[in-house]
Design a protein around this motif. Structure first.
Motif, PDB file in Angstrom:
ATOM      1  N   LEU A   1     -58.973  18.639  56.953  1.00  0.00           N
ATOM      2  CA  LEU A   1     -59.807  18.543  58.143  1.00  0.00           C
ATOM      3  C   LEU A   1     -61.056  19.400  57.975  1.00  0.00           C
ATOM      4  O   LEU A   1     -60.959  20.549  57.526  1.00  0.00           O
ATOM      5  N   PRO A   2     -62.213  18.860  58.334  1.00  0.00           N
ATOM      6  CA  PRO A   2     -63.433  19.672  58.258  1.00  0.00           C
ATOM      7  C   PRO A   2     -63.278  20.957  59.076  1.00  0.00           C
ATOM      8  O   PRO A   2     -62.662  20.958  60.139  1.00  0.00           O
ATOM      9  N   GLY A   3     -63.822  22.046  58.529  1.00  0.00           N
ATOM     10  CA  GLY A   3     -63.809  23.323  59.231  1.00  0.00           C
ATOM     11  C   GLY A   3     -62.531  24.122  59.072  1.00  0.00           C
ATOM     12  O   GLY A   3     -62.384  25.172  59.686  1.00  0.00           O
ATOM     13  N   THR A   4     -61.603  23.655  58.247  1.00  0.00           N
ATOM     14  CA  THR A   4     -60.321  24.330  58.075  1.00  0.00           C
ATOM     15  C   THR A   4     -60.413  25.368  56.963  1.00  0.00           C
ATOM     16  O   THR A   4     -61.038  25.135  55.938  1.00  0.00           O
ATOM     17  N   THR A   5     -59.772  26.505  57.178  1.00  0.00           N
ATOM     18  CA  THR A   5     -59.697  27.555  56.173  1.00  0.00           C
ATOM     19  C   THR A   5     -58.340  27.464  55.478  1.00  0.00           C
ATOM     20  O   THR A   5     -57.330  27.224  56.125  1.00  0.00           O
ATOM     21  N   TYR A   6     -58.347  27.639  54.141  1.00  0.00           N
ATOM     22  CA  TYR A   6     -57.133  27.510  53.334  1.00  0.00           C
ATOM     23  C   TYR A   6     -56.979  28.694  52.389  1.00  0.00           C
ATOM     24  O   TYR A   6     -57.975  29.246  51.917  1.00  0.00           O
TER      25      TYR A   6
ATOM     26  N   PRO B   1     -53.952  28.753  57.044  1.00  0.00           N
ATOM     27  CA  PRO B   1     -53.604  29.860  57.939  1.00  0.00           C
ATOM     28  C   PRO B   1     -53.587  29.412  59.402  1.00  0.00           C
ATOM     29  O   PRO B   1     -54.293  28.480  59.784  1.00  0.00           O
ATOM     30  N   LEU B   2     -52.799  30.085  60.204  1.00  0.00           N
ATOM     31  CA  LEU B   2     -52.596  29.665  61.579  1.00  0.00           C
ATOM     32  C   LEU B   2     -53.657  30.165  62.552  1.00  0.00           C
ATOM     33  O   LEU B   2     -53.985  29.494  63.510  1.00  0.00           O
TER      34      LEU B   2
ATOM     35  N   PRO C   1     -57.030  33.496  63.176  1.00  0.00           N
ATOM     36  CA  PRO C   1     -57.939  34.423  62.480  1.00  0.00           C
ATOM     37  C   PRO C   1     -57.226  35.628  61.848  1.00  0.00           C
ATOM     38  O   PRO C   1     -57.607  36.063  60.758  1.00  0.00           O
ATOM     39  N   GLU C   2     -56.191  36.149  62.505  1.00  0.00           N
ATOM     40  CA  GLU C   2     -55.460  37.275  61.936  1.00  0.00           C
ATOM     41  C   GLU C   2     -54.757  36.875  60.643  1.00  0.00           C
ATOM     42  O   GLU C   2     -54.659  37.664  59.698  1.00  0.00           O
ATOM     43  N   ASP C   3     -54.254  35.640  60.601  1.00  0.00           N
ATOM     44  CA  ASP C   3     -53.598  35.145  59.398  1.00  0.00           C
ATOM     45  C   ASP C   3     -54.620  34.964  58.267  1.00  0.00           C
ATOM     46  O   ASP C   3     -54.303  35.211  57.103  1.00  0.00           O
ATOM     47  N   VAL C   4     -55.836  34.558  58.592  1.00  0.00           N
ATOM     48  CA  VAL C   4     -56.898  34.441  57.578  1.00  0.00           C
ATOM     49  C   VAL C   4     -57.153  35.813  56.966  1.00  0.00           C
ATOM     50  O   VAL C   4     -57.224  35.956  55.739  1.00  0.00           O
ATOM     51  N   VAL C   5     -57.259  36.833  57.797  1.00  0.00           N
ATOM     52  CA  VAL C   5     -57.481  38.194  57.304  1.00  0.00           C
ATOM     53  C   VAL C   5     -56.301  38.628  56.425  1.00  0.00           C
ATOM     54  O   VAL C   5     -56.490  39.234  55.363  1.00  0.00           O
ATOM     55  N   ALA C   6     -55.083  38.298  56.836  1.00  0.00           N
ATOM     56  CA  ALA C   6     -53.901  38.648  56.047  1.00  0.00           C
ATOM     57  C   ALA C   6     -53.920  37.941  54.694  1.00  0.00           C
ATOM     58  O   ALA C   6     -53.551  38.538  53.670  1.00  0.00           O
ATOM     59  N   LYS C   7     -54.351  36.682  54.664  1.00  0.00           N
ATOM     60  CA  LYS C   7     -54.429  35.935  53.400  1.00  0.00           C
ATOM     61  C   LYS C   7     -55.487  36.548  52.484  1.00  0.00           C
ATOM     62  O   LYS C   7     -55.294  36.635  51.275  1.00  0.00           O
ATOM     63  N   ILE C   8     -56.618  36.974  53.051  1.00  0.00           N
ATOM     64  CA  ILE C   8     -57.660  37.620  52.247  1.00  0.00           C
ATOM     65  C   ILE C   8     -57.120  38.926  51.669  1.00  0.00           C
ATOM     66  O   ILE C   8     -57.319  39.217  50.476  1.00  0.00           O
ATOM     67  N   ALA C   9     -56.416  39.708  52.469  1.00  0.00           N
ATOM     68  CA  ALA C   9     -55.820  40.954  51.981  1.00  0.00           C
ATOM     69  C   ALA C   9     -54.832  40.662  50.854  1.00  0.00           C
ATOM     70  O   ALA C   9     -54.788  41.382  49.846  1.00  0.00           O
ATOM     71  N   TYR C  10     -54.044  39.604  51.002  1.00  0.00           N
ATOM     72  CA  TYR C  10     -53.094  39.201  49.961  1.00  0.00           C
ATOM     73  C   TYR C  10     -53.817  38.896  48.660  1.00  0.00           C
ATOM     74  O   TYR C  10     -53.414  39.342  47.576  1.00  0.00           O
ATOM     75  N   VAL C  11     -54.898  38.141  48.750  1.00  0.00           N
ATOM     76  CA  VAL C  11     -55.668  37.765  47.557  1.00  0.00           C
ATOM     77  C   VAL C  11     -56.225  39.014  46.878  1.00  0.00           C
ATOM     78  O   VAL C  11     -56.115  39.179  45.659  1.00  0.00           O
TER      79      VAL C  11
END
Length: 151
Positions: free
Chosen positions: A14-19, A115-116, A118-128
């Motif tokens: 979907l357009p605009g989705t973060t992965y 990610p579900l 914005p907090e999950d996006v931040v958690a995924k970035i920290a994981y990376v």
């Protein structure tokens, strides 16, 4: 005689989705081992692919046998972005190593986790960013000699 084929369901794009995207090298071999040449190839190809397909790259870390990316697929072109990125990385790094065989694992392409919130996006970035430390390769993420985003 009937052959059963393991078919995976289509990806939700979907357009605009973060992965959070993960991709492994063939046989988990160390084709992405950090070096000046490999790091320069990866940075150039990642930037070229992102620009061509309109993908925003938020974080990335290339370890010796796999990579992680956190991206926003602005236009719904994640499969085209990944195909282009994977193809160019494989050809360029293989050429630099004098190889001509399979580069990426063939057991299912790449993983794209949505990610579900914005907090999950931040958690995924920290994981990376913490991945080299979590793998026991370095004491601090900044010590990883491979290509990665700086916090």
């Amino acid at each position: 005689m009937r052959t059963l084929v393991n078919v995976t369901p289509p990806r939700r794009v979907l357009p605009g989705t973060t992965y959070l995207v993960t991709r492994r090298c063939s046989e988990r071999r160390f084709f992405l081992r950090p070096s000046r040449t490999v790091n320069e190839i990866l940075l150039y190809v990642l930037a070229l692919s992102a620009r061509r397909h309109g993908v925003l790259v938020h974080a990335y870390c290339f370890l010796s046998n796999h990579c992680h990316l956190v991206v926003t697929d602005v236009h719904g072109r994640l499969p085209a972005f990944m195909q282009y990125l994977d193809s160019l990385v494989a050809r360029a790094v293989n050429a630099s190593l004098g190889r001509f065989e399979a580069f990426w694992a063939t057991d299912g392409s790449y993983s794209a986790v949505e990610p579900l919130d914005p907090e999950d996006v931040v958690a995924k970035i920290a994981y990376v960013l913490a991945n080299p430390v979590a793998a026991g390769l370095v004491r601090r993420g900044a010590d990883w000699p491979g290509l990665r985003t700086s916090p």
